[in-house]
Design a protein around this motif. Structure first.
Motif, PDB file in Angstrom:
ATOM      1  N   SER A 195       9.270   6.056  -1.785  1.00  0.00           N
ATOM      2  CA  SER A 195       8.672   6.361  -3.083  1.00  0.00           C
ATOM      3  C   SER A 195       7.557   5.387  -3.447  1.00  0.00           C
ATOM      4  N   THR A 196       7.556   4.216  -2.814  1.00  0.00           N
ATOM      5  CA  THR A 196       6.494   3.234  -3.077  1.00  0.00           C
ATOM      6  C   THR A 196       5.131   3.786  -2.680  1.00  0.00           C
ATOM      7  N   PHE A 197       5.095   4.664  -1.672  1.00  0.00           N
ATOM      8  CA  PHE A 197       3.827   5.248  -1.233  1.00  0.00           C
ATOM      9  C   PHE A 197       3.148   6.038  -2.352  1.00  0.00           C
ATOM     10  N   THR A 198       3.936   6.590  -3.259  1.00  0.00           N
ATOM     11  CA  THR A 198       3.377   7.400  -4.350  1.00  0.00           C
ATOM     12  C   THR A 198       3.736   6.781  -5.696  1.00  0.00           C
ATOM     13  N   HIS A 225      -3.843   3.566   1.078  1.00  0.00           N
ATOM     14  CA  HIS A 225      -3.720   4.799   0.295  1.00  0.00           C
ATOM     15  C   HIS A 225      -5.089   5.048  -0.324  1.00  0.00           C
ATOM     16  N   THR A 226      -5.745   6.141   0.066  1.00  0.00           N
ATOM     17  CA  THR A 226      -7.146   6.352  -0.287  1.00  0.00           C
ATOM     18  C   THR A 226      -7.374   6.504  -1.785  1.00  0.00           C
ATOM     19  N   SER A 227      -6.661   7.412  -2.430  1.00  0.00           N
ATOM     20  CA  SER A 227      -6.901   7.657  -3.852  1.00  0.00           C
ATOM     21  C   SER A 227      -6.330   6.561  -4.736  1.00  0.00           C
ATOM     22  N   GLY A 228      -5.155   6.058  -4.399  1.00  0.00           N
ATOM     23  CA  GLY A 228      -4.527   5.017  -5.209  1.00  0.00           C
ATOM     24  C   GLY A 228      -5.131   3.650  -5.008  1.00  0.00           C
ATOM     25  N   GLY A 229      -5.756   3.418  -3.842  1.00  0.00           N
ATOM     26  CA  GLY A 229      -6.369   2.123  -3.557  1.00  0.00           C
ATOM     27  C   GLY A 229      -5.375   1.048  -3.208  1.00  0.00           C
ATOM     28  N   ASP A 230      -4.162   1.441  -2.779  1.00  0.00           N
ATOM     29  CA  ASP A 230      -3.135   0.461  -2.429  1.00  0.00           C
ATOM     30  C   ASP A 230      -3.123   0.177  -0.934  1.00  0.00           C
ATOM     31  N   LEU A 231      -2.707  -1.036  -0.582  1.00  0.00           N
ATOM     32  CA  LEU A 231      -2.474  -1.425   0.803  1.00  0.00           C
ATOM     33  C   LEU A 231      -0.990  -1.721   0.938  1.00  0.00           C
ATOM     34  N   PHE A 232      -0.340  -1.070   1.915  1.00  0.00           N
ATOM     35  CA  PHE A 232       1.096  -1.223   2.106  1.00  0.00           C
ATOM     36  C   PHE A 232       1.389  -1.978   3.401  1.00  0.00           C
ATOM     37  N   LYS A 233       2.434  -2.782   3.341  1.00  0.00           N
ATOM     38  CA  LYS A 233       2.959  -3.479   4.511  1.00  0.00           C
ATOM     39  C   LYS A 233       4.305  -2.829   4.846  1.00  0.00           C
ATOM     40  N   THR A 240      11.169  -0.703   5.539  1.00  0.00           N
ATOM     41  CA  THR A 240      10.889  -1.356   4.262  1.00  0.00           C
ATOM     42  C   THR A 240       9.396  -1.277   3.969  1.00  0.00           C
ATOM     43  N   VAL A 241       9.055  -0.969   2.711  1.00  0.00           N
ATOM     44  CA  VAL A 241       7.655  -0.846   2.304  1.00  0.00           C
ATOM     45  C   VAL A 241       7.388  -1.816   1.159  1.00  0.00           C
ATOM     46  N   ARG A 242       6.339  -2.606   1.312  1.00  0.00           N
ATOM     47  CA  ARG A 242       5.939  -3.540   0.267  1.00  0.00           C
ATOM     48  C   ARG A 242       4.469  -3.330  -0.050  1.00  0.00           C
ATOM     49  N   VAL A 243       4.127  -3.500  -1.316  1.00  0.00           N
ATOM     50  CA  VAL A 243       2.732  -3.395  -1.732  1.00  0.00           C
ATOM     51  C   VAL A 243       2.060  -4.756  -1.549  1.00  0.00           C
ATOM     52  N   VAL A 244       0.987  -4.784  -0.802  1.00  0.00           N
ATOM     53  CA  VAL A 244       0.208  -6.018  -0.664  1.00  0.00           C
ATOM     54  C   VAL A 244      -0.578  -6.209  -1.958  1.00  0.00           C
ATOM     55  N   LYS A 245      -0.417  -7.347  -2.577  1.00  0.00           N
ATOM     56  CA  LYS A 245      -1.125  -7.636  -3.824  1.00  0.00           C
ATOM     57  C   LYS A 245      -2.554  -8.048  -3.491  1.00  0.00           C
ATOM     58  N   VAL A 246      -3.488  -7.153  -3.765  1.00  0.00           N
ATOM     59  CA  VAL A 246      -4.880  -7.346  -3.349  1.00  0.00           C
ATOM     60  C   VAL A 246      -5.771  -7.625  -4.554  1.00  0.00           C
ATOM     61  N   GLN A 247      -6.557  -8.686  -4.458  1.00  0.00           N
ATOM     62  CA  GLN A 247      -7.598  -8.955  -5.447  1.00  0.00           C
ATOM     63  C   GLN A 247      -8.847  -8.192  -5.010  1.00  0.00           C
ATOM     64  N   GLY A 248      -9.221  -7.200  -5.824  1.00  0.00           N
ATOM     65  CA  GLY A 248     -10.358  -6.356  -5.478  1.00  0.00           C
ATOM     66  C   GLY A 248      -9.910  -4.923  -5.254  1.00  0.00           C
ATOM     67  N   SER A 249     -10.847  -4.006  -5.303  1.00  0.00           N
ATOM     68  CA  SER A 249     -10.539  -2.586  -5.187  1.00  0.00           C
ATOM     69  C   SER A 249     -10.579  -2.104  -3.742  1.00  0.00           C
ATOM     70  N   GLU A 281       1.213 -10.719   2.418  1.00  0.00           N
ATOM     71  CA  GLU A 281       1.951 -10.538   1.171  1.00  0.00           C
ATOM     72  C   GLU A 281       0.934 -10.365   0.039  1.00  0.00           C
ATOM     73  N   THR A 282      -0.138 -11.144   0.115  1.00  0.00           N
ATOM     74  CA  THR A 282      -1.262 -11.009  -0.796  1.00  0.00           C
ATOM     75  C   THR A 282      -2.546 -10.999   0.032  1.00  0.00           C
ATOM     76  N   ALA A 283      -3.632 -10.549  -0.582  1.00  0.00           N
ATOM     77  CA  ALA A 283      -4.919 -10.500   0.125  1.00  0.00           C
ATOM     78  C   ALA A 283      -6.047 -10.426  -0.896  1.00  0.00           C
ATOM     79  N   SER A 284      -7.272 -10.642  -0.405  1.00  0.00           N
ATOM     80  CA  SER A 284      -8.459 -10.580  -1.260  1.00  0.00           C
ATOM     81  C   SER A 284      -9.571  -9.846  -0.537  1.00  0.00           C
ATOM     82  N   VAL A 285     -10.313  -9.047  -1.287  1.00  0.00           N
ATOM     83  CA  VAL A 285     -11.532  -8.437  -0.749  1.00  0.00           C
ATOM     84  C   VAL A 285     -12.609  -9.509  -0.766  1.00  0.00           C
ATOM     85  N   THR A 286     -13.079  -9.908   0.406  1.00  0.00           N
ATOM     86  CA  THR A 286     -14.033 -11.012   0.500  1.00  0.00           C
ATOM     87  C   THR A 286     -15.435 -10.583   0.918  1.00  0.00           C
TER      88      THR A 286
END
Length: 337
Positions: A195-198, A225-233, A240-249, A281-286
């Motif tokens: 369910s994390t995917f959606t 995820h193209t429309s949501g803009g999420d990156l999953f690990k 197990t699915v985790r959302v990568v906390k990304v700074q940037g779109s 676990e986290t990331a940034s658009v550089t």
């Protein structure tokens, strides 16, 4: 409307005389056409990289085959794979599976340790039922397997593929936001659903779901995820699915490619460079690369340390269209506050 300058002239009796003046309307259209041509020329000039002629308007994915010394590109219509070699101005079709005729070829992956190509097939839109993964020997192009992934009555659109160190393949479903797992010999091992995917509600955030996918050497998948803009690990063993906390779109992100263990390229509009220092676990658009944005960046690959972005749309008036693998130079972005 442009007003009086384009009205017909009238005689003493009030009747129209002659044709419309070609003054301001013609001049405005000419200026707009020149501006559009100049904009396209500028964008084309930002591409660099490799330009080649090929069949059809749309080429979804291209990857570098280091052993073969060539790029391999999937063709949207024709469901084939073409090779593009340096110094050659035209692609050469090397694979066209007759059992996939009438479908479209989308994501592909070069599984170098097993010397094979993995290729995703889907239905031609607006149909959304067929989904399959093919595996072929590099060089001979002998088919190893062609595995159906779809379930009758289920709307799916298989999109991209990645392989792990054991040769298992993972295929994304951009409509159903799930991941199929396929064994090295082509057996469908299961489906990763979560369910994390959606997690983002609403059709706008789920119009295009899971898309680009890569396997990280530390044993997990990264999926955008193209429309949501999420990156999953995703842990493929425990699912197990985790959302990568990304700074940037990351919205409109498409194909993925690892530049290193800590740097990820996400092709799209625009293409982005994403970095992580804590195991994703986290990331940034550089960094960001725009390039020929009118052609739509759809996949990325790495050749000799350089990033090449494949663009979906070909251009040209003849049967052969010009396609672009742009050499991407990322402009640094300031860290988010």
């Amino acid at each position: 409307m442009c007003g009086g300058c384009c009205r017909r002239q009238r005689g003493p009796d009030g009747a129209p005389v002659g044709g419309r003046r070609r003054g301001c309307c013609g001049a405005i259209l000419a200026v707009l056409a020149l501006a559009a041509a100049a904009a396209v020329a500028f964008l084309e000039g930002t591409a660099g990289g490799v330009s080649y002629a090929g069949d059809g308007w749309l080429h979804e994915c291209a990857k570098w085959d280091a052993e073969g010394g060539r790029f391999l590109a999937s063709t949207f219509y024709g469901a084939s794979v073409a090779e593009v070699r340096g110094g050659e101005a035209e692609e050469r079709v090397v694979l066209a599976d007759p059992d996939a005729a009438g479908r479209v070829a989308l994501g592909l992956a070069v599984d170098a340790p097993r010397r094979r190509l993995l290729l995703v097939y889907a239905d031609r839109l607006p149909r959304i039922g067929y989904a399959a993964l093919g595996a072929y020997e590099l060089g001979s192009w002998r088919r190893i397997f062609l595995t159906r992934l779809d379930v009758p009555g289920e709307s799916t659109f298989s999109d991209d593929v990645a392989a792990d160190e054991d040769g298992n393949a993972y295929v994304t479903d951009t409509l159903g936001s799930k991941i199929w797992k396929v064994s090295p010999d082509g057996a469908l091992l299961g489906v990763i659903r979560n369910s994390t995917f959606t997690q983002r509600p609403g059709a706008l955030h789920n119009f295009l779901g899971l898309n680009g996918i890569v396997y990280h050497p530390n044993g997990y998948l990264l999926v955008v995820h193209t429309s949501g803009g999420d990156l999953f690990k995703v842990d493929p063993k425990t699912e197990t699915v985790r959302v990568v906390k990304v700074q940037g779109s990351l919205k409109r992100g498409d194909g993925l490619e690892l530049l290193s263990a800590t740097r990820l390229v996400i092709a799209g509009v625009p293409s982005r460079l994403v970095e992580s220092s804590d195991g994703w676990e986290t990331a940034s658009v550089t960094g960001q690369y725009v390039g020929p944005i009118h052609r739509v960046g759809s996949s990325a690959t790495v050749k000799d340390g350089d990033v090449y972005v494949n663009h979906l749309v070909g251009f040209g008036l003849g049967k052969k269209k010009t396609h672009v693998l742009a050499k991407a130079v990322f402009s640094p972005l300031a860290a988010a506050g």
